[in-house]
Design a protein around this motif. Structure first.
Motif, PDB file in Angstrom:
ATOM      1  N   PHE A  92       0.843  -1.204   0.000  1.00 45.01           N
ATOM      2  CA  PHE A  92       0.000   0.000   0.000  1.00 45.01           C
ATOM      3  C   PHE A  92       0.874   1.249   0.000  1.00 45.01           C
ATOM      4  O   PHE A  92       0.571   2.235  -0.676  1.00 45.01           O
ATOM      5  N   VAL A  93       1.970   1.198   0.759  1.00 45.21           N
ATOM      6  CA  VAL A  93       2.911   2.328   0.767  1.00 45.21           C
ATOM      7  C   VAL A  93       3.505   2.530  -0.624  1.00 45.21           C
ATOM      8  O   VAL A  93       3.608   3.654  -1.116  1.00 45.21           O
ATOM      9  N   GLY A  94       3.879   1.438  -1.295  1.00 44.70           N
ATOM     10  CA  GLY A  94       4.399   1.546  -2.642  1.00 44.70           C
ATOM     11  C   GLY A  94       3.373   2.083  -3.615  1.00 44.70           C
ATOM     12  O   GLY A  94       3.686   2.906  -4.486  1.00 44.70           O
ATOM     13  N   THR A  95       2.124   1.641  -3.440  1.00 46.93           N
ATOM     14  CA  THR A  95       1.033   2.097  -4.301  1.00 46.93           C
ATOM     15  C   THR A  95       0.804   3.597  -4.177  1.00 46.93           C
ATOM     16  O   THR A  95       0.506   4.278  -5.171  1.00 46.93           O
ATOM     17  N   LEU A  96       0.948   4.140  -2.977  1.00 49.66           N
ATOM     18  CA  LEU A  96       0.727   5.569  -2.749  1.00 49.66           C
ATOM     19  C   LEU A  96       1.958   6.405  -3.083  1.00 49.66           C
ATOM     20  O   LEU A  96       1.842   7.531  -3.581  1.00 49.66           O
ATOM     21  N   THR A  97       3.144   5.863  -2.805  1.00 47.49           N
ATOM     22  CA  THR A  97       4.371   6.652  -2.957  1.00 47.49           C
ATOM     23  C   THR A  97       4.698   6.946  -4.410  1.00 47.49           C
ATOM     24  O   THR A  97       5.076   8.075  -4.758  1.00 47.49           O
ATOM     25  N   LEU A  98       4.554   5.955  -5.277  1.00 46.55           N
ATOM     26  CA  LEU A  98       4.957   6.125  -6.674  1.00 46.55           C
ATOM     27  C   LEU A  98       4.228   7.277  -7.368  1.00 46.55           C
ATOM     28  O   LEU A  98       4.879   8.190  -7.901  1.00 46.55           O
ATOM     29  N   PRO A  99       2.884   7.313  -7.367  1.00 47.14           N
ATOM     30  CA  PRO A  99       2.212   8.450  -8.023  1.00 47.14           C
ATOM     31  C   PRO A  99       2.523   9.788  -7.362  1.00 47.14           C
ATOM     32  O   PRO A  99       2.577  10.822  -8.036  1.00 47.14           O
ATOM     33  N   ALA A 100       2.742   9.758  -6.032  1.00 43.70           N
ATOM     34  CA  ALA A 100       3.048  11.005  -5.330  1.00 43.70           C
ATOM     35  C   ALA A 100       4.357  11.601  -5.833  1.00 43.70           C
ATOM     36  O   ALA A 100       4.461  12.815  -6.072  1.00 43.70           O
ATOM     37  N   VAL A 101       5.377  10.762  -6.013  1.00 37.31           N
ATOM     38  CA  VAL A 101       6.661  11.254  -6.505  1.00 37.31           C
ATOM     39  C   VAL A 101       6.555  11.637  -7.984  1.00 37.31           C
ATOM     40  O   VAL A 101       7.226  12.575  -8.437  1.00 37.31           O
ATOM     41  N   VAL A 102       5.721  10.917  -8.744  1.00 36.04           N
ATOM     42  CA  VAL A 102       5.492  11.302 -10.143  1.00 36.04           C
ATOM     43  C   VAL A 102       4.920  12.719 -10.206  1.00 36.04           C
ATOM     44  O   VAL A 102       5.350  13.543 -11.013  1.00 36.04           O
ATOM     45  N   LEU A 103       3.961  13.017  -9.337  1.00 39.77           N
ATOM     46  CA  LEU A 103       3.389  14.367  -9.289  1.00 39.77           C
ATOM     47  C   LEU A 103       4.432  15.389  -8.851  1.00 39.77           C
ATOM     48  O   LEU A 103       4.525  16.487  -9.412  1.00 39.77           O
ATOM     49  N   PHE A 104       5.228  15.036  -7.852  1.00 34.07           N
ATOM     50  CA  PHE A 104       6.218  15.969  -7.289  1.00 34.07           C
ATOM     51  C   PHE A 104       7.301  16.315  -8.308  1.00 34.07           C
ATOM     52  O   PHE A 104       7.809  17.439  -8.323  1.00 34.07           O
ATOM     53  N   THR A 105       7.660  15.346  -9.157  1.00 32.51           N
ATOM     54  CA  THR A 105       8.756  15.575 -10.125  1.00 32.51           C
ATOM     55  C   THR A 105       8.231  15.844 -11.542  1.00 32.51           C
ATOM     56  O   THR A 105       9.000  15.799 -12.502  1.00 32.51           O
ATOM     57  N   SER A 106       6.946  16.120 -11.673  1.00 26.18           N
ATOM     58  CA  SER A 106       6.351  16.297 -12.997  1.00 26.18           C
ATOM     59  C   SER A 106       6.894  17.518 -13.745  1.00 26.18           C
ATOM     60  O   SER A 106       6.826  17.577 -14.974  1.00 26.18           O
ATOM     61  N   SER A 107       7.442  18.479 -13.015  1.00 32.61           N
ATOM     62  CA  SER A 107       7.973  19.685 -13.662  1.00 32.61           C
ATOM     63  C   SER A 107       9.440  19.542 -14.088  1.00 32.61           C
ATOM     64  O   SER A 107       9.998  20.463 -14.679  1.00 32.61           O
ATOM     65  N   TRP A 108      10.050  18.406 -13.785  1.00 34.73           N
ATOM     66  CA  TRP A 108      11.449  18.211 -14.141  1.00 34.73           C
ATOM     67  C   TRP A 108      11.613  18.155 -15.663  1.00 34.73           C
ATOM     68  O   TRP A 108      10.777  17.587 -16.376  1.00 34.73           O
ATOM     69  N   GLU A 109      12.692  18.723 -16.145  1.00 32.36           N
ATOM     70  CA  GLU A 109      12.968  18.709 -17.576  1.00 32.36           C
ATOM     71  C   GLU A 109      13.435  17.317 -18.008  1.00 32.36           C
ATOM     72  O   GLU A 109      14.088  16.598 -17.244  1.00 32.36           O
ATOM     73  N   PRO A 110      13.114  16.910 -19.239  1.00 28.84           N
ATOM     74  CA  PRO A 110      13.595  15.609 -19.736  1.00 28.84           C
ATOM     75  C   PRO A 110      15.123  15.556 -19.743  1.00 28.84           C
ATOM     76  O   PRO A 110      15.775  16.553 -20.037  1.00 28.84           O
ATOM     77  N   TRP A 111      15.670  14.410 -19.418  1.00 25.97           N
ATOM     78  CA  TRP A 111      17.115  14.246 -19.453  1.00 25.97           C
ATOM     79  C   TRP A 111      17.594  13.863 -20.850  1.00 25.97           C
ATOM     80  O   TRP A 111      18.794  13.918 -21.124  1.00 25.97           O
ATOM     81  N   THR A 112      16.688  13.449 -21.702  1.00 23.29           N
ATOM     82  CA  THR A 112      17.004  13.199 -23.103  1.00 23.29           C
ATOM     83  C   THR A 112      15.713  13.247 -23.905  1.00 23.29           C
ATOM     84  O   THR A 112      14.649  12.882 -23.393  1.00 23.29           O
ATOM     85  N   THR A 113      15.817  13.704 -25.131  1.00 21.39           N
ATOM     86  CA  THR A 113      14.671  13.677 -26.045  1.00 21.39           C
ATOM     87  C   THR A 113      14.909  12.679 -27.170  1.00 21.39           C
ATOM     88  O   THR A 113      14.183  12.671 -28.160  1.00 21.39           O
ATOM     89  N   ASN A 114      15.925  11.857 -27.007  1.00 20.52           N
ATOM     90  CA  ASN A 114      16.193  10.772 -27.950  1.00 20.52           C
ATOM     91  C   ASN A 114      15.402   9.547 -27.495  1.00 20.52           C
ATOM     92  O   ASN A 114      15.653   9.021 -26.413  1.00 20.52           O
ATOM     93  N   PRO A 115      14.443   9.067 -28.284  1.00 16.97           N
ATOM     94  CA  PRO A 115      13.588   7.955 -27.836  1.00 16.97           C
ATOM     95  C   PRO A 115      14.357   6.688 -27.475  1.00 16.97           C
ATOM     96  O   PRO A 115      13.975   5.991 -26.534  1.00 16.97           O
ATOM     97  N   LEU A 116      15.436   6.409 -28.223  1.00 16.26           N
ATOM     98  CA  LEU A 116      16.206   5.201 -27.919  1.00 16.26           C
ATOM     99  C   LEU A 116      16.887   5.317 -26.564  1.00 16.26           C
ATOM    100  O   LEU A 116      16.834   4.395 -25.747  1.00 16.26           O
ATOM    101  N   LEU A 117      17.526   6.469 -26.309  1.00 11.77           N
ATOM    102  CA  LEU A 117      18.152   6.683 -25.000  1.00 11.77           C
ATOM    103  C   LEU A 117      17.091   6.684 -23.908  1.00 11.77           C
ATOM    104  O   LEU A 117      17.315   6.162 -22.809  1.00 11.77           O
ATOM    105  N   GLY A 118      15.935   7.276 -24.194  1.00  9.91           N
ATOM    106  CA  GLY A 118      14.855   7.290 -23.222  1.00  9.91           C
ATOM    107  C   GLY A 118      14.397   5.883 -22.881  1.00  9.91           C
ATOM    108  O   GLY A 118      14.152   5.561 -21.708  1.00  9.91           O
ATOM    109  N   ALA A 119      14.274   5.025 -23.899  1.00 12.54           N
ATOM    110  CA  ALA A 119      13.845   3.643 -23.672  1.00 12.54           C
ATOM    111  C   ALA A 119      14.892   2.867 -22.880  1.00 12.54           C
ATOM    112  O   ALA A 119      14.556   2.142 -21.935  1.00 12.54           O
TER     113      ALA A 119
END
Length: 289
Positions: A92-119
């Motif tokens: 349950f902690v994992g279920t709640l923590t993951l989306p919370a951190v996704v929301l918290f870091t949603s404004s972070w800039e991409p570290w790459t825009t190359n799809p292969l590197l991203g994958a």
């Protein structure tokens, strides 16, 4: 006994629980960061609820963190209802923590825009995070719970159920984005599974060697004297001759393997040698329990 089980025995219960929750939080944070800086900006929907949220972000512009909450919480409740309370507070902690951190870091800039590197790097970070969460004895909820429900009520294996769900998500990505993005998603999915294996099992430092030879005593004695490793005889019968021909089994460190191979080659150039990785070896001469 696994490394995780040994750690559980060595730590007091309170510290053990604290360590597990730390694993879950750190692992979930790594997954969320990898999702936001590698997968989402490159529209790589590599399965799971994160893949669904990537697709819905592309189609409807919905916030991925909220989408993940919308899927994870009902799936967790369904898991409790259909599968029982075996998931516990850790998942349950994992279920709640993951989306919370996704929301918290949603404004972070991409570290790459190359799809292969991203994958590639997205797959590595997701696998790293999941491996750490699994080390804490939990999960991050999501489609793995749906896969377990499908397995229970359809008779499908868990692997087939996961493949079915992730396959549908990747297929959806092909329609929503394009075939190329779906191929990148498959790369990320593959890298994720391999990274999880590395985190769970570690890098192999030992080799398991099987030796089929007509000079068993000479090779066995040489291994004892030259490498100082034990040898186990496994009973076997030759398929062509129907004669008994025991197989010698040896476990040695990688640094010892080259010497052992040369030794066998010198004593019996016709010997048949099979080598495989041994990810964890416990006992005298290796790790202690």
């Amino acid at each position: 006994m696994s490394t995780n089980q040994r750690l559980h025995k060595e730590l007091p219960p309170l510290l053990e629980q604290g360590r597990d929750y730390l694993y879950i939080i750190i692992g979930a944070a790594i997954i969320a960061i990898g999702f936001n800086v590698f997968l989402l900006p490159n529209q790589v929907a590599s399965g799971g609820v994160s893949g669904i949220s990537t697709i819905l972000k592309g189609v409807l512009g919905w916030e991925p963190g909220l989408v993940q909450y919308a899927f994870n919480i009902p799936l967790f409740i369904a898991g409790l209802f259909f599968l029982g309370a075996k998931f516990g507070i850790k998942s349950f902690v994992g279920t709640l923590t993951l989306p919370a951190v996704v929301l918290f870091t949603s404004s972070w800039e991409p570290w790459t825009t190359n799809p292969l590197l991203g994958a590639l790097f997205g797959g590595i970070t997701i696998g790293l995070g999941l491996g750490i969460v699994f080390r804490g004895g939990a999960s991050t909820g999501g489609t793995d719970l749906a896969a377990q429900i499908i397995t229970k009520y359809t008779g499908f294996s868990l692997g087939k159920s996961v493949l079915l769900i992730d396959g549908l998500i990747v297929l959806s990505a092909a329609f929503v984005f394009d075939i190329e993005k779906a191929l990148y998603a498959l790369i990320a999915l593959f890298v994720t599974t391999k990274t999880i294996d590395i985190i769970q099992l570690g890098f192999s430092q030992s080799k398991m060697i099987y030796i089929i030879t007509n000079k068993q005593e000479e090779i066995r004695n040489a291994i004892y004297k030259e490498i100082d490793r034990g040898v186990t005889k496994l009973p076997a019968i030759g398929g062509y001759t129907d004669e008994e021909r025991p197989i010698l089994m040896v476990v040695a460190y990688q640094t010892e393997f080259t010497k052992l191979k040369q030794l066998v080659k010198t004593l019996d150039p016709t010997a048949f040698v099979i080598v495989s990785d041994a990810y964890e070896v416990l006992g005298e001469g290796f790790k202690k329990y």
